[in-house]
Enzyme design. Structure first.
Site, PDB file in Angstrom:
ATOM      1  N   ASP A   1       0.837  -1.206   0.000  1.00 19.38           N
ATOM      2  CA  ASP A   1       0.000   0.000   0.000  1.00 19.38           C
ATOM      3  C   ASP A   1       0.875   1.260   0.000  1.00 19.38           C
ATOM      4  O   ASP A   1       2.006   1.244   0.469  1.00 19.38           O
ATOM      5  CB  ASP A   1      -0.913  -0.023   1.235  1.00 19.38           C
ATOM      6  CG  ASP A   1      -2.055   0.973   1.120  1.00 19.38           C
ATOM      7  OD1 ASP A   1      -2.389   1.384  -0.011  1.00 19.38           O
ATOM      8  OD2 ASP A   1      -2.620   1.343   2.171  1.00 19.38           O
TER       9      ASP A   1
ATOM     10  N   LEU B   1      11.547 -19.796  -5.039  1.00 20.99           N
ATOM     11  CA  LEU B   1      10.491 -19.027  -4.369  1.00 20.99           C
ATOM     12  C   LEU B   1       9.121 -19.291  -4.999  1.00 20.99           C
ATOM     13  O   LEU B   1       8.972 -19.290  -6.225  1.00 20.99           O
ATOM     14  CB  LEU B   1      10.818 -17.531  -4.491  1.00 20.99           C
ATOM     15  CG  LEU B   1       9.750 -16.566  -3.972  1.00 20.99           C
ATOM     16  CD1 LEU B   1       9.699 -16.571  -2.454  1.00 20.99           C
ATOM     17  CD2 LEU B   1      10.007 -15.139  -4.475  1.00 20.99           C
TER      18      LEU B   1
ATOM     19  N   HIS C   1       2.127   3.808  -9.072  1.00 16.29           N
ATOM     20  CA  HIS C   1       1.898   2.381  -9.355  1.00 16.29           C
ATOM     21  C   HIS C   1       3.039   1.800 -10.187  1.00 16.29           C
ATOM     22  O   HIS C   1       3.437   0.653  -9.982  1.00 16.29           O
ATOM     23  CB  HIS C   1       0.557   2.183 -10.061  1.00 16.29           C
ATOM     24  CG  HIS C   1      -0.622   2.517  -9.189  1.00 16.29           C
ATOM     25  ND1 HIS C   1      -0.722   2.077  -7.886  1.00 16.29           N
ATOM     26  CD2 HIS C   1      -1.750   3.241  -9.426  1.00 16.29           C
ATOM     27  CE1 HIS C   1      -1.858   2.521  -7.361  1.00 16.29           C
ATOM     28  NE2 HIS C   1      -2.501   3.241  -8.265  1.00 16.29           N
TER      29      HIS C   1
HETATM   30  C1  IPE Z   1      -5.247  -2.726  -0.119  1.00 15.79           C
HETATM   31  O1  IPE Z   1      -4.962  -1.373  -0.327  1.00 15.79           O
HETATM   32  C2  IPE Z   1      -5.216  -3.453  -1.426  1.00 15.79           C
HETATM   33  C3  IPE Z   1      -3.918  -3.560  -2.063  1.00 15.79           C
HETATM   34  C4  IPE Z   1      -2.772  -3.154  -1.596  1.00 15.79           C
HETATM   35  C5  IPE Z   1      -3.936  -4.227  -3.327  1.00 15.79           C
HETATM   36  P1  IPE Z   1      -6.122  -0.287  -0.444  1.00 15.79           P
HETATM   37  O2  IPE Z   1      -5.452   1.016  -0.594  1.00 15.79           O
HETATM   38  O3  IPE Z   1      -7.078  -0.677  -1.498  1.00 15.79           O
HETATM   39  O4  IPE Z   1      -6.819  -0.428   0.965  1.00 15.79           O
HETATM   40  P2  IPE Z   1      -7.870   0.526   1.702  1.00 15.79           P
HETATM   41  O5  IPE Z   1      -8.993   0.764   0.736  1.00 15.79           O
HETATM   42  O6  IPE Z   1      -7.170   1.807   2.022  1.00 15.79           O
HETATM   43  O7  IPE Z   1      -8.264  -0.217   2.916  1.00 15.79           O
HETATM   44  C1  IPE Z   2      -1.545   0.307  -3.335  1.00 15.35           C
HETATM   45  O1  IPE Z   2      -1.347   1.680  -3.328  1.00 15.35           O
HETATM   46  C2  IPE Z   2      -1.824  -0.220  -4.722  1.00 15.35           C
HETATM   47  C3  IPE Z   2      -3.191  -0.708  -4.898  1.00 15.35           C
HETATM   48  C4  IPE Z   2      -4.132  -0.691  -4.019  1.00 15.35           C
HETATM   49  C5  IPE Z   2      -3.496  -1.251  -6.194  1.00 15.35           C
HETATM   50  P1  IPE Z   2      -2.558   2.698  -3.266  1.00 15.35           P
HETATM   51  O2  IPE Z   2      -2.939   3.062  -4.662  1.00 15.35           O
HETATM   52  O3  IPE Z   2      -3.664   2.190  -2.435  1.00 15.35           O
HETATM   53  O4  IPE Z   2      -1.854   3.923  -2.569  1.00 15.35           O
HETATM   54  P2  IPE Z   2      -2.524   4.952  -1.567  1.00 15.35           P
HETATM   55  O5  IPE Z   2      -3.053   4.138  -0.418  1.00 15.35           O
HETATM   56  O6  IPE Z   2      -3.603   5.670  -2.303  1.00 15.35           O
HETATM   57  O7  IPE Z   2      -1.390   5.823  -1.160  1.00 15.35           O
HETATM   58 MG    MG Z   3      -4.121   2.422  -0.461  1.00 13.41          MG
END
Ligand code: IPE
Ligand code: IPE
Ligand code: MG
Length: 258
Positions: free
Chosen positions: A13, A124, A30
């Protein structure tokens, strides 16, 4: 005390905030996140970790703006196209868990191909969770069990039988779950499989989570005492006495306890 984890799961995240802090579009975050997947997978394989499971796209992430969703799908496809040759070269076995029926046919067939091409690898075990939700996994497993046992009642379903129908049936439960990005929640990741997993939260955004950060998390894990409901004294004795039974948590046989 533990010495090592054989299965580490990561909620990757913080890509969006990483980009925002640099006044860049979320999709740049991303892309940097995908580059970091390559880096961490390589490092995990090199250090001899047995299982690495990465949360790449949740069943809730479809709620994001369509251009962000399609950028994520594009990065996933690109990752499969660019990495499978390297995975074959270094012995990584790839699995993808989640409801792949929602993906474009091209992505679905690339996933199938990547899994087949790496199926014999013994290094792995890399599992990518894409369109994955823990609730989906448990419900799907219950339905699969019922379909496999049409003559039996749900009263006959136990934890062990259910875990054999989860998308992670071939994997031990993770001993360590890492979440980057500063939030302390599971966000519908491996709900069943993390019943006794050690949870590690770091404020680092995923693109900044490097090998040293992984090492720090593994060291933290090694200092945990895993009691599985027992007392400290029992755990100490259990490590000296081999016949102490392990609790039935749907944990598969090859998982070391303590
Ligand atoms: C969790 O992250 C999902 C992934 C890392 C793929 P999110 O950014 O979607 O989670 P929430 O919505 O903040 O809980
Ligand atoms: C995690 O990073 C990637 C996915 C959930 C696909 P985020 O896109 O959720 O990043 P934040 O939480 O908005 O910073
Ligand atoms: Mg996120």
């Amino acid at each position: 005390m533990n010495t090592y984890a054989q299965h580490v799961a990561i909620i990757m995240d913080g890509n969006g905030r990483w980009a925002k802090q640099r006044l860049m579009p979320r999709t740049v975050g991303h892309a940097r996140g995908a580059a970091n997947v390559r880096h961490i997978v390589k490092a995990a394989n090199a250090m001899g970790l047995r299982y690495l499971t990465l949360f790449a796209f949740s069943s809730e992430n479809w709620l994001r703006p369509p251009d962000e969703v399609s950028a994520l799908m594009g990065l996933f496809l690109q990752y499969l196209e660019s990495e499978v040759a390297e995975m074959k070269a270094v012995g990584i076995r790839l699995r993808v868990i989640g409801d792949r029926s929602a993906f474009a046919p091209m992505l679905q067939s690339r996933i199938d191909q990547a899994e087949q091409e790496t199926a014999e690898n013994t290094g792995l075990n890399l599992t990518i969770a894409a369109n994955y939700g823990g609730q989906w996994d448990v419900l799907t497993a219950m339905r699969a069990w019922q379909a496999a046992h049409p003559d039996r009642s749900l009263q006959d379903l136990d934890a062990q039988a259910l875990s054999l129908h989860l998308s992670t049936a071939d994997l031990p439960d993770p001993e360590l779950l890492i979440r980057t990005g500063g939030e302390s929640r599971i966000s519908n990741f491996l709900l069943w499989q993390t019943a006794y997993t050690e949870l590690y939260f770091t404020d680092l955004h995923w693109p900044d989570f490097d090998t040293a950060a992984l090492g720090k998390a593994l060291t933290w894990y090694a200092q945990r005492v895993r009691r599985f409901g027992r007392t400290d004294e029992q755990v100490l004795n259990a490590s000296a006495v081999s016949h102490v039974p392990t609790p039935d948590l749907g944990i598969k046989k090859d998982v070391k306890i303590g």
